[in-house]
Design a protein around this motif. Sequence first.
Motif, PDB file in Angstrom:
ATOM      1  N   ARG A 170       1.013  -1.171  -0.325  1.00 51.54           N
ATOM      2  CA  ARG A 170      -0.469   0.010   0.066  1.00 51.54           C
ATOM      3  C   ARG A 170       0.920   1.412   0.194  1.00 51.54           C
ATOM      4  O   ARG A 170       0.403   2.325  -0.929  1.00 51.54           O
ATOM      5  CB  ARG A 170      -0.658   0.075   1.122  1.00 51.54           C
ATOM      6  N   ARG A 171       1.782   1.263   1.172  1.00 54.15           N
ATOM      7  CA  ARG A 171       2.599   1.981   1.176  1.00 54.15           C
ATOM      8  C   ARG A 171       3.785   2.709  -0.700  1.00 54.15           C
ATOM      9  O   ARG A 171       3.788   3.857  -0.674  1.00 54.15           O
ATOM     10  CB  ARG A 171       3.650   2.453   1.730  1.00 54.15           C
ATOM     11  N   ILE A 172       3.850   1.676  -1.072  1.00 50.13           N
ATOM     12  CA  ILE A 172       4.900   1.735  -1.847  1.00 50.13           C
ATOM     13  C   ILE A 172       3.660   2.456  -3.102  1.00 50.13           C
ATOM     14  O   ILE A 172       3.806   3.307  -4.493  1.00 50.13           O
ATOM     15  CB  ILE A 172       5.344   0.642  -3.366  1.00 50.13           C
ATOM     16  N   ALA A 173       1.807   1.307  -3.559  1.00 47.00           N
ATOM     17  CA  ALA A 173       1.612   2.528  -4.465  1.00 47.00           C
ATOM     18  C   ALA A 173       1.209   3.523  -4.334  1.00 47.00           C
ATOM     19  O   ALA A 173       0.571   3.931  -4.980  1.00 47.00           O
ATOM     20  CB  ALA A 173       0.477   1.208  -4.693  1.00 47.00           C
ATOM     21  N   SER A 174       0.680   4.701  -3.261  1.00 44.37           N
ATOM     22  CA  SER A 174       0.883   5.474  -2.362  1.00 44.37           C
ATOM     23  C   SER A 174       1.490   6.558  -2.649  1.00 44.37           C
ATOM     24  O   SER A 174       1.434   8.057  -2.975  1.00 44.37           O
ATOM     25  CB  SER A 174       0.915   5.916  -0.980  1.00 44.37           C
ATOM     26  N   ILE A 175       2.696   5.971  -3.398  1.00 45.19           N
ATOM     27  CA  ILE A 175       3.641   7.460  -4.013  1.00 45.19           C
ATOM     28  C   ILE A 175       3.632   7.034  -5.594  1.00 45.19           C
ATOM     29  O   ILE A 175       4.642   7.882  -5.800  1.00 45.19           O
ATOM     30  CB  ILE A 175       5.151   7.465  -2.961  1.00 45.19           C
ATOM     31  N   GLY A 176       3.247   6.090  -5.825  1.00 48.39           N
ATOM     32  CA  GLY A 176       2.480   6.379  -7.028  1.00 48.39           C
ATOM     33  C   GLY A 176       4.198   5.598  -7.767  1.00 48.39           C
ATOM     34  O   GLY A 176       4.874   5.516  -8.959  1.00 48.39           O
ATOM     35  N   ARG A 177       4.444   4.499  -7.200  1.00 46.61           N
ATOM     36  CA  ARG A 177       6.040   3.307  -7.531  1.00 46.61           C
ATOM     37  C   ARG A 177       4.926   2.752  -8.082  1.00 46.61           C
ATOM     38  O   ARG A 177       4.317   2.075  -7.755  1.00 46.61           O
ATOM     39  CB  ARG A 177       7.298   3.670  -6.717  1.00 46.61           C
ATOM     40  N   THR A 178       6.101   1.098  -7.857  1.00 46.08           N
ATOM     41  CA  THR A 178       5.274   0.045  -9.009  1.00 46.08           C
ATOM     42  C   THR A 178       6.338  -1.196  -8.227  1.00 46.08           C
ATOM     43  O   THR A 178       7.764  -0.654  -7.539  1.00 46.08           O
ATOM     44  CB  THR A 178       5.510  -0.943  -9.989  1.00 46.08           C
ATOM     45  N   PRO A 179       6.094  -2.521  -7.646  1.00 42.03           N
ATOM     46  CA  PRO A 179       6.403  -3.196  -7.076  1.00 42.03           C
ATOM     47  C   PRO A 179       7.526  -3.967  -7.524  1.00 42.03           C
ATOM     48  O   PRO A 179       7.344  -4.128  -9.188  1.00 42.03           O
ATOM     49  CB  PRO A 179       5.573  -4.193  -6.547  1.00 42.03           C
ATOM     50  N   GLY A 180       9.333  -4.111  -7.475  1.00 37.79           N
ATOM     51  CA  GLY A 180       9.936  -4.469  -8.748  1.00 37.79           C
ATOM     52  C   GLY A 180       9.301  -6.050  -9.113  1.00 37.79           C
ATOM     53  O   GLY A 180       9.010  -7.175  -8.325  1.00 37.79           O
ATOM     54  N   GLN A 181      10.165  -6.564 -10.391  1.00 41.77           N
ATOM     55  CA  GLN A 181       9.701  -8.109 -10.897  1.00 41.77           C
ATOM     56  C   GLN A 181      11.257  -8.737 -11.064  1.00 41.77           C
ATOM     57  O   GLN A 181      11.988  -7.708 -11.533  1.00 41.77           O
ATOM     58  CB  GLN A 181       9.128  -7.428 -12.538  1.00 41.77           C
ATOM     59  N   GLY A 182      10.931 -10.016 -10.867  1.00 41.60           N
ATOM     60  CA  GLY A 182      12.245 -10.972 -10.440  1.00 41.60           C
ATOM     61  C   GLY A 182      13.311 -10.042  -9.549  1.00 41.60           C
ATOM     62  O   GLY A 182      12.964  -9.554  -8.527  1.00 41.60           O
ATOM     63  N   PRO A 183      14.620 -10.588  -9.314  1.00 43.63           N
ATOM     64  CA  PRO A 183      15.505 -10.484  -7.981  1.00 43.63           C
ATOM     65  C   PRO A 183      15.978  -9.244  -8.283  1.00 43.63           C
ATOM     66  O   PRO A 183      17.009  -8.939  -6.906  1.00 43.63           O
ATOM     67  CB  PRO A 183      16.370 -11.706  -8.967  1.00 43.63           C
ATOM     68  N   GLY A 184      15.938  -8.224  -8.971  1.00 43.04           N
ATOM     69  CA  GLY A 184      16.392  -6.805  -8.807  1.00 43.04           C
ATOM     70  C   GLY A 184      18.166  -6.767  -8.361  1.00 43.04           C
ATOM     71  O   GLY A 184      17.782  -5.911  -7.706  1.00 43.04           O
ATOM     72  N   GLY A 185      18.469  -7.767  -9.168  1.00 45.31           N
ATOM     73  CA  GLY A 185      20.153  -7.192  -8.721  1.00 45.31           C
ATOM     74  C   GLY A 185      20.783  -6.419  -9.435  1.00 45.31           C
ATOM     75  O   GLY A 185      20.024  -5.565  -9.944  1.00 45.31           O
ATOM     76  N   SER A 186      21.880  -6.200  -8.923  1.00 44.58           N
ATOM     77  CA  SER A 186      22.084  -4.603  -8.877  1.00 44.58           C
ATOM     78  C   SER A 186      23.197  -5.013 -10.653  1.00 44.58           C
ATOM     79  O   SER A 186      23.333  -4.940 -11.127  1.00 44.58           O
ATOM     80  CB  SER A 186      24.198  -5.537  -8.330  1.00 44.58           C
ATOM     81  N   LEU A 187      22.663  -3.002 -11.037  1.00 43.27           N
ATOM     82  CA  LEU A 187      23.280  -2.965 -12.350  1.00 43.27           C
ATOM     83  C   LEU A 187      24.933  -2.136 -11.983  1.00 43.27           C
ATOM     84  O   LEU A 187      25.126  -3.202 -13.433  1.00 43.27           O
ATOM     85  CB  LEU A 187      22.170  -1.572 -12.370  1.00 43.27           C
ATOM     86  N   ASN A 188      25.169  -2.183 -11.034  1.00 44.17           N
ATOM     87  CA  ASN A 188      26.497  -2.171 -11.108  1.00 44.17           C
ATOM     88  C   ASN A 188      27.523  -3.690 -11.293  1.00 44.17           C
ATOM     89  O   ASN A 188      28.318  -3.474 -12.298  1.00 44.17           O
ATOM     90  CB  ASN A 188      26.990  -1.743  -9.222  1.00 44.17           C
ATOM     91  N   ILE A 189      26.710  -4.266 -10.742  1.00 42.85           N
ATOM     92  CA  ILE A 189      27.935  -5.348 -10.993  1.00 42.85           C
ATOM     93  C   ILE A 189      27.765  -5.981 -12.791  1.00 42.85           C
ATOM     94  O   ILE A 189      28.561  -6.309 -12.994  1.00 42.85           O
ATOM     95  CB  ILE A 189      27.057  -6.827 -10.621  1.00 42.85           C
ATOM     96  N   GLN A 190      26.246  -5.733 -13.296  1.00 37.75           N
ATOM     97  CA  GLN A 190      26.147  -6.027 -14.768  1.00 37.75           C
ATOM     98  C   GLN A 190      27.060  -4.937 -15.748  1.00 37.75           C
ATOM     99  O   GLN A 190      28.085  -5.682 -16.395  1.00 37.75           O
ATOM    100  CB  GLN A 190      24.847  -5.415 -15.092  1.00 37.75           C
ATOM    101  N   LEU A 191      27.361  -3.995 -14.999  1.00 39.28           N
ATOM    102  CA  LEU A 191      28.538  -3.046 -16.025  1.00 39.28           C
ATOM    103  C   LEU A 191      29.582  -3.786 -15.599  1.00 39.28           C
ATOM    104  O   LEU A 191      30.673  -4.037 -16.279  1.00 39.28           O
ATOM    105  CB  LEU A 191      28.755  -1.541 -15.072  1.00 39.28           C
TER     106      LEU A 191
END
Length: 366
Positions: free
Chosen positions: A326-347
């Motif tokens: 509810r708190r996430i939706a209340s500020i217009g954000r969406t729950p993440g899908q999948g593991p949500g791994g590091s974008l840093n590590i991808q780089l």
Amino acid sequence: MDRNEILHWLKEEDAERLEALWARADRARRENVGDAVHLRGLVEISNYCVRSCAYCGLRVGNSGVERYRMSMEEVLECARTAERFGYGTLVVQSGEDPGIGADWVSDLVRRVKTETPLAVTLSLGERGDEELAAWRKAGADRYLLRFETSNPNLYESIHPSLPGRRSDRIALLRRIRDLGYEVGSGAMIGIPGQTYEDLADDIEMFRDLDLDMIGVGPFIPHPGTPLGLAAADGAGCEADQVPNSELMTYKVVALTRIVCPLTNIPSTTALATLNLAEGRELGLSRGANVVMPNLTPVEYRSLYEIYPAKACLFETGEECHACLSRRIASIGRTPGQGPGGSLNIQLRRDRGEVSRPKDERSSEAG
Ligand code: 5AD
Ligand code: FES
């Protein structure tokens, strides 16, 4: 952002001028990691601890704590709940508990990885290199270990080493990175004796360590600890003392996002504890992109008392889940899908800088 600017913002008190910092952090968050809020289900598997951290309610000398250790089946049940709620990650946390054996953890990791699609984050304290390597090999994806403060003297004074084993979390974090884990760390804000210079150093240390996850929260005095008693006695009132306030925590969250734009940053429970009504949301609006709903069975919750009056102590996993969604939706954000791994590590992977366990590499090659 250079050090002077970091220091300037840490000392800024004017609410209107701070709006510019919040806006800049929120923009950096949106542009670099997007609107998804990644959900990491937290299971506090044991409150035994052999250490004597001056700030932590789980310290070995705190005889007022009833100790518990969860069974494998109990932890797996939490993992299944995490999957059912659509979380991408299970965070397995405990005090530093040698009673949790290396093989037991390896078995747990293997079972979670084979029986669920979850990423596994371990947060089990300062463990040996061999154990850490074995858990990585078993499939653990990430490791969390806060360095708490980058000031070595302050660290030493609040975090005594075990006999014959000097505690050097910064060095350990680098070894954890070399094992191929995504690495998380962080600091406490407003430790008695912590100065603005120290806090600026912490933020620069986040950058130097190139962290994948950074968690920061206010120091909350625990009456069953030396530092909690000292704080009640007026310690930490010197002129350049950093306050352990909600506002200071937002400043550090925002600056961390600007300095480490791709990092996963949780809006922490310690922050929510200072402002139950909207601490989580404000953290998410000022740089954070992760929350960690608590899945620990309710009968153990109040026993995992790192600091007092922790937010949502009596809530079930179900209630925590509903509340945070509810708190996430209340500020217009969406729950993440999948593991949500590091974008840093991808780089870093793209640059060929990341080593992975043999098993993972060979299965990919095949
Ligand atoms: N207040 C706030 N945070 C604390 N932690 C431990 N004790 C306290 C306290 N009294 C934080 C530390 C630790 C994490 C698990 O909880 O940063 O790494
Ligand atoms: Fe746990 Fe709200 S975050 S009940």
